[in-house]
Design an enzyme around this catalytic site. Structure first.
Site, PDB file in Angstrom:
ATOM      1  CG  LEU A 156       5.961   0.890  -5.202  1.00 25.82           C
ATOM      2  CD1 LEU A 156       7.466   0.902  -4.997  1.00 25.82           C
ATOM      3  CD2 LEU A 156       5.395  -0.453  -4.745  1.00 25.82           C
TER       4      LEU A 156
ATOM      5  CD1 TRP B  64      -1.726  -2.325   1.888  1.00 25.59           C
ATOM      6  CD2 TRP B  64      -3.092  -1.281   0.463  1.00 25.59           C
ATOM      7  NE1 TRP B  64      -2.782  -3.167   1.620  1.00 25.59           N
ATOM      8  CE2 TRP B  64      -3.628  -2.555   0.752  1.00 25.59           C
ATOM      9  CE3 TRP B  64      -3.779  -0.431  -0.430  1.00 25.59           C
ATOM     10  CZ2 TRP B  64      -4.819  -3.006   0.182  1.00 25.59           C
ATOM     11  CZ3 TRP B  64      -4.963  -0.884  -0.983  1.00 25.59           C
ATOM     12  CH2 TRP B  64      -5.479  -2.165  -0.679  1.00 25.59           C
ATOM     13  CB  SER B  65       4.398   1.666  -0.873  1.00 14.58           C
ATOM     14  OG  SER B  65       5.328   2.701  -1.027  1.00 14.58           O
ATOM     15  CG  ASN B  66       1.137   6.818   0.927  1.00 19.01           C
ATOM     16  OD1 ASN B  66       0.125   6.291   0.489  1.00 19.01           O
ATOM     17  ND2 ASN B  66       1.253   7.223   2.183  1.00 19.01           N
TER      18      ASN B  66
END
Ligand SMILES: *Cc1c(COP(=O)(O)O)cnc(C)c1O
Length: 313
Positions: free
Chosen positions: A77, A73-75
């Protein structure tokens, strides 16, 4: 989706929103929110600033693209994937964990921006994502010579220099305190770097770390401070650890959305506002303090919550 794909980051959208409440009035402090969440729906908040000089460096070095790291859920990325796409660069995302049967919304989205995904076991990931030049990054650089490697969360000197530019969007001299959420501490280091000598920078730590000056956050931030009093980190607002939450946090986020029309994310900015308002309540800030809170974005991460958890999304 295509509209978002071609939509440029617009820094003029980062308005300063003054909060008003009985508490702030009673304690005689002012609190302004710098809404970096509004600069772009995907390349949101601090991520744009942390990426800026990495992208420039990749272009200067004539690289084909950027390789970086993140979770499902990486912002960081998703911001990297789209910022690269818009800059005409390819991107590779090294993802922590085995490939799941169904990709998260965030990972499905990065693929739409042509990011190539590579899943690695959690053990291998912590090696590969380790900061600095270690054997794993040398290995990755040899494997992908045409890619510029950006550390996890954009944590590097280039990331700090970009984050230092955040304060150019405000009347910086009018504040006594500047506060932000801290994950890797890159944004915090940038704010510390750019703050004026009479200002105190406050970081609310989003992960569970030992307090004191020798944890990973302080070790990274310290070199950017002229003196140790320039910044203060608070470690009591992690709500169970990184990306953990409690009902109290969710209730708080729903409440400040209703009261102030202020959407927050549960990983970073919800904890930030909870911490700062609790510090106000406890009388931490002297009367007449003027506090700037940097809303660093990250709202896309709320997609990982079950539908209906938040009254806004
Ligand atoms: C990534 C992120 C942070 C953490 O920033 P660091 O520079 O790693 O400390 C804070 N807030 C939001 C919304 C983020 O997405």
């Amino acid at each position: 989706m295509n509209k978002v794909k071609n939509q440029p980051v617009d820094l003029t959208k980062a308005v300063v929103q003054p909060l008003t409440s009985d508490l702030l009035q009673q304690k005689n402090v002012s609190l302004d929110v710098l809404r970096l969440d509004l600069i772009h729906p995907v390349i949101s908040g601090n991520k744009w600033f942390k990426l800026k000089y990495h992208i420039r460096e990749a272009q200067l070095q004539n690289k084909k693209g950027i390789l970086t790291f993140g979770g499902a859920w990486s912002n960081h990325l998703v911001a990297t994937a789209l910022a690269c796409h818009q800059a005409g660069l390819a991107s590779i995302g090294i993802i922590r964990g085995e490939q799941p049967a169904r990709l998260s919304d965030t990972l499905q989205e990065v693929q739409q921006y042509n990011m190539q995904l590579q899943f690695v076991s959690r053990a291998a990931y912590s090696n590969e994502a380790a900061i600095g030049v270690n054997r794993a990054t040398v290995f990755l650089q040899e494997k992908y010579p045409e890619y510029f490697i950006v550390p996890q969360g954009g944590q590097s000197h280039l990331g700090v220099l970009g984050a230092a530019e955040i304060l150019q969007l405000t009347q910086i001299e009018s504040y006594s305190h500047i506060s932000c959420a801290a994950g890797t501490g890159t944004m915090l280091a940038g704010l510390v770097h750019a703050a004026l000598p009479y200002q105190q920078v406050i970081g609310i730590c989003s992960l569970k770390l030992p307090s004191g000056e020798n944890n990973s956050l302080c070790t990274f931030v310290k070199p950017y401070a002229a003196n140790l009093k320039d910044y203060t980190l608070f470690y009591d607002y992690h709500f169970g650890g990184y990306a953990r939450k409690t009902d109290e946090l969710i209730r708080f986020m729903n409440t400040i959305y209703l009261q102030h029309d202020l959407p927050t994310d549960f990983v970073y900015t919800g904890k930030l506002f909870f911490g700062i308002l609790q510090l106000v309540q406890m009388g931490y800030f002297q009367r007449n303090s003027r506090i700037l809170v940097v809303h660093s974005g990250g709202l896309q991460g709320n997609r990982s919550l079950p539908a209906g958890t938040l009254t806004f999304l």
